[in-house]
Design an enzyme around this catalytic site. Structure first.
Site, PDB file in Angstrom:
ATOM      1  CD  GLN A  70      -1.427  -2.469   1.989  1.00  0.00           C
ATOM      2  OE1 GLN A  70      -0.286  -2.516   1.968  1.00  0.00           O
ATOM      3  NE2 GLN A  70      -2.505  -3.259   2.164  1.00  0.00           N
ATOM      4  CD  GLU A  71       0.304   6.751  -2.748  1.00  0.00           C
ATOM      5  OE1 GLU A  71       0.909   7.791  -2.954  1.00  0.00           O
ATOM      6  OE2 GLU A  71      -0.900   6.355  -3.037  1.00  0.00           O
TER       7      GLU A  71
END
Length: 187
Positions: free
Chosen positions: A77-78
């Site tokens: 995830q970012e």
């Protein structure tokens, strides 16, 4: 006498496990690949929030050497990618997983991969295996297409390859680990 001591040393010497980082965008199949390699079959996984650590033992088919890996499967995830650098030290190999059936995210995967390869000094000596996952889906880009899109040909100063695979079926996962084992043995 020297040969006897060398033989004894090789029996009793400690060899650390190789460190393998499994990186890529979220939902690329990193955790599914790790557990398929470890268990030999597919299991249902949840998005990784943080990371998973597992040990894998691979026998290099070319010389029958047994290699142990400590695998660090890190969430893609970012908001988690910034923490990846905490795990770079002493990394022997990077397994970068791309969802080959999601072309809208290829540019992001390329940007992240290129940053890893050009801006992270602790990864400069690491070998790289890019896995084009989800080859079991009709919509998946071929490994050759992904190699071009990711512009991997630019990286002439490191050992790397790209292989197609499927975490769902296990296709090519053992071959991928064999490539890593052989590459590390040849270093």
């Amino acid at each position: 006498m020297g040969q006897v001591l060398t033989g004894l040393w090789s029996i009793f010497s400690f060899k650390r496990p190789y460190k393998l980082l499994i990186l890529g965008l979220n939902n690329a199949g990193k955790t599914s690949i790790l557990y398929h390699l470890q268990l030999g079959h597919t299991i249902q996984t949840q998005p990784t929030l943080g990371g998973n650590t597992e040990k894998l033992t691979i026998t290099n088919p070319s010389n029958q050497n047994t290699i142990t890996f400590t695998c660090w499967d890190l969430g893609g995830q970012e908001q988690l990618r910034g923490a990846w650098s905490l795990y770079y030290e002493q990394t022997d190999a990077v397994l970068f997983v791309v969802d080959a059936a999601e072309p809208a995210r290829f540019a992001t995967a390329k940007t992240i991969l290129h940053k890893l390869l050009t801006e992270e000094p602790e990864l400069r000596q690491s070998i790289l295996l890019v896995l084009a996952n989800k080859q079991d889906l009709d919509s998946a880009a071929s490994p050759a297409e992904l190699m071009e899109v990711l512009e991997l040909g630019k990286f002439k100063d490191r050992t790397w390859t790209l292989m197609g695979c499927s975490a769902a079926t296990g296709e090519s996962l053992n071959e991928a680990m064999n490539w890593i084992a052989e590459s590390l043995d040849n270093r």
